[in-house]
Design a protein around this motif. Structure first.
Motif, PDB file in Angstrom:
ATOM      1  N   ARG A   1       0.954  -1.278  -0.074  1.00 46.68           N
ATOM      2  CA  ARG A   1      -0.025  -0.072   0.014  1.00 46.68           C
ATOM      3  C   ARG A   1       0.721   1.268   0.024  1.00 46.68           C
ATOM      4  NH1 ARG A   1      -5.299   0.102   3.721  1.00 46.68           N
ATOM      5  NH2 ARG A   1      -4.794   2.602   3.456  1.00 46.68           N
ATOM      6  N   PRO A   2       0.396   2.410  -0.619  1.00 50.13           N
ATOM      7  CA  PRO A   2       1.170   3.585  -0.757  1.00 50.13           C
ATOM      8  C   PRO A   2       1.501   4.083   0.713  1.00 50.13           C
ATOM      9  CG  PRO A   2      -0.553   3.869  -2.206  1.00 50.13           C
ATOM     10  CD  PRO A   2      -1.021   2.532  -1.354  1.00 50.13           C
ATOM     11  N   ASP A   3       0.856   3.826   1.583  1.00 53.52           N
ATOM     12  CA  ASP A   3       0.984   4.221   3.223  1.00 53.52           C
ATOM     13  C   ASP A   3       1.823   3.392   3.806  1.00 53.52           C
ATOM     14  OD1 ASP A   3      -1.000   2.425   3.292  1.00 53.52           O
ATOM     15  OD2 ASP A   3      -2.355   3.714   4.254  1.00 53.52           O
ATOM     16  N   HIS A   4       2.373   2.336   3.255  1.00 47.75           N
ATOM     17  CA  HIS A   4       3.039   1.388   3.964  1.00 47.75           C
ATOM     18  C   HIS A   4       4.414   2.033   4.696  1.00 47.75           C
ATOM     19  CE1 HIS A   4       5.646  -2.133   4.994  1.00 47.75           C
ATOM     20  NE2 HIS A   4       4.723  -2.845   4.919  1.00 47.75           N
ATOM     21  N   PRO A   5       4.513   1.850   6.107  1.00 49.70           N
ATOM     22  CA  PRO A   5       5.734   2.501   6.793  1.00 49.70           C
ATOM     23  C   PRO A   5       7.084   2.384   5.878  1.00 49.70           C
ATOM     24  CG  PRO A   5       4.588   0.782   8.119  1.00 49.70           C
ATOM     25  CD  PRO A   5       3.929   0.670   6.797  1.00 49.70           C
ATOM     26  N   LEU A   6       7.230   1.194   5.396  1.00 48.44           N
ATOM     27  CA  LEU A   6       8.597   1.241   4.494  1.00 48.44           C
ATOM     28  C   LEU A   6       8.801   1.603   3.365  1.00 48.44           C
ATOM     29  CD1 LEU A   6       9.417  -2.529   5.439  1.00 48.44           C
ATOM     30  CD2 LEU A   6      10.347  -0.462   6.569  1.00 48.44           C
ATOM     31  N   SER A   7       7.734   2.381   2.743  1.00 53.28           N
ATOM     32  CA  SER A   7       7.561   2.897   1.339  1.00 53.28           C
ATOM     33  C   SER A   7       8.455   4.096   1.153  1.00 53.28           C
ATOM     34  CB  SER A   7       6.106   3.086   0.962  1.00 53.28           C
ATOM     35  OG  SER A   7       5.660   4.339   1.807  1.00 53.28           O
ATOM     36  N   LYS A   8       8.878   4.657   2.258  1.00 56.27           N
ATOM     37  CA  LYS A   8       9.991   5.802   1.981  1.00 56.27           C
ATOM     38  C   LYS A   8      11.124   5.404   2.035  1.00 56.27           C
ATOM     39  CE  LYS A   8       6.843   9.365   1.440  1.00 56.27           C
ATOM     40  NZ  LYS A   8       5.792   8.749   1.227  1.00 56.27           N
TER      41      LYS A   8
END
Lengths: 300, 300
Positions: free
Chosen positions: B171-178
């Motif tokens: 999901r775009p809001d996944h904690p690891l996405s950044k």
DNA sequence: TCAACGGAATAAGTATAACTTATTTATACT
DNA sequence: AGTATAAATAAGTTATACTTATTCCGTTGA
């Protein structure tokens, strides 16, 4: 390189069996023979019709296209064969008859009986005067002709099939109608209604008069039997006609028959066809029918 | 005795000319050759097709019947030849393509372009899973297949035409996405949505995890890419998919891409056909088009 | 992996069919 | 009657359609 029917046959078998060997068995051939035919067909169309992948044989798109055409072609060949076989029989095909105008009076009767015997024969009856009849013979249009007298000019195989007695007719109230064995010279003062030159009846009449050294004092020339009959009925004069053309009028006593010495002039009707023409079974049957019917009526 | 096409050709010429000699001239033959062919045809159908009366040649009724069939047969031969010639070109015929399900995402795009270039080619696109695709190959149904990985078992001529990077999505809001350069072990607590066994993507994923000695704590198995994408979007977990299947979702930011160390897994897409199969010009053209288009997109 | 087994391709030889040229026969034209 | 034209016939040659024998190739089975 050109396509042959054999190739199409072999191809069709292979396409159906998807196996060269089984196709060969079906056609009672060896397998190499099948291979060769297919290879030739392929090289002549420039495309593979089959492809072999592993041990299975598949048809290419070209093969499928070719198969459709091969099938329709072979179907046409088969029906052509069937139609040819039908033409070999008597009860089929076309029969083109041409008759000289005088004969028409009972050609129709003959035809009626014949078509009843062979209903599926498609008959064309062409009633025409002598000149165009000869022209039609030249063009090989009629299979069989019925005419009064076989012309010398054209090569015709003709057989007489019936007597054609020419008689002298007059009005029923003609002074001589009760007389017997009238001599021609008793008719010197009569007017004769005669047919156009070239007519068979006219020629026969002239020959008869010549033999008897007789020359009618007056003649009126007319084309067609119907016209002549009506003229005589109207009292215009005497005429010589085929007895078959006036049967009805004689029984109805609308016309009378003069008993002239040396008459009736016995002429005959002929059934003929161009010499060398091979008659179809149907035409052959009709010819024979006419000959049989002629003698039968003569006896009756 | 059997009818040949040659006989029909010669017959048709004679029927048209009504002369053996002129027919011979037309066909660049000698007159006796024509006589022989006609005689053979006649004896094979058992009827005279022509009759010679005087010096003119006439057709019999059998001849007229035969002529009609001969003409249709020769017309069919001609159109068969024409259709064969068409099949030799690139711009006609049929092209049957089978693709493994994953490839579908841009096989359609490829096809769209190809059919625009060759509008009269009739294309069949068969999207299917790997097993039935192999079955279809066995039956020689598809001309060309597009798949993720050439199977060892079947004899296939396959060439890679495009990279197929597998990425990890969340999901775009996944904690690891950044995060950058995420190690796999950071994902031990994650749930993975994985495809069914036998899927190429599944196999690649497992091999990747094995290499990294990684075992996900929980997996949910699903069939089909769409289902997996939707599940990830719904927050069910992470997944490894072909980047081509999620291009749209990534740009719309409905899915996010995790920057895992060692990823993307580089796999490739292959265009193939059965070994030994001779590709039609159309299929050949398509194969080349796919290869060209693949490298073109790789550069872009 | 190595015979063994289909099934199609190839090779070589033979009979048949499709031509040729030379000649005969038949019909029409003068 | 004599000539010209058109098809049929005869004899010989080349190409085609077959045959048998053998090879090649892909599949199957121990």
């Amino acid at each position: 390189m050109h396509i042959t029917i054999r190739q199409l046959q072999v191809f069709e078998a292979v396409a159906r069996q998807l196996s060269y060997t089984r196709a060969a068995e079906e056609l009672h051939l060896t397998q190499p023979a099948v291979s060769m035919q297919i290879k030739q067909l392929e090289s002549s169309v420039g495309l593979s019709l089959f492809e072999q992948l592993g041990k299975r044989v598949f048809m290419t798109q070209a093969g499928e296209t070719m198969l459709r055409h091969a099938q329709t072609i072979m179907r046409h060949l088969a029906t052509a064969r069937e139609e040819m076989d039908e033409l070999k029989g008597v009860d089929s095909g076309r029969l083109r008859i041409a008759v000289a105008s005088t004969v028409n009076y009972f050609a129709t009767r003959l035809l009626a009986t014949f078509t009843r015997l062979h209903p599926s024969v498609q008959v064309t009856l062409d009633v025409t005067n002598r000149e165009t009849l000869l022209q039609k013979l030249e063009d090989n249009q009629p299979d069989v002709v019925l005419m009064g007298k076989p012309p010398k000019g054209l090569d015709l195989d003709a057989d007489a099939f019936m007597d054609n007695p020419l008689i002298m007719i007059a009005r029923p109230d003609h002074p001589l109608s009760k007389h017997r064995s009238i001599a021609l010279k008793e008719l010197t003062e009569e007017t004769f209604v005669v047919r156009e030159p070239g007519s068979g009846t006219r020629i026969a009449m002239e020959r008869f008069f010549d033999q008897k050294y007789f020359t009618p004092s007056a003649t009126i020339e007319m084309t067609g039997n119907e016209t002549i009959k009506q003229s005589v009925e109207a009292g215009l004069g005497l005429a010589i006609v085929s007895v078959h053309t006036v049967e009805l009028e004689l029984t109805l006593e609308r016309l009378g028959r003069l008993d002239i010495r040396g008459m009736p002039i016995m002429r005959r009707w002929y059934v003929g066809h161009r010499r060398g023409k091979r008659l179809s079974p149907t035409a052959q049957a009709f010819r024979q029918f006419v000959l049989d019917e002629g003698t039968r009526q003569a006896v009756a």
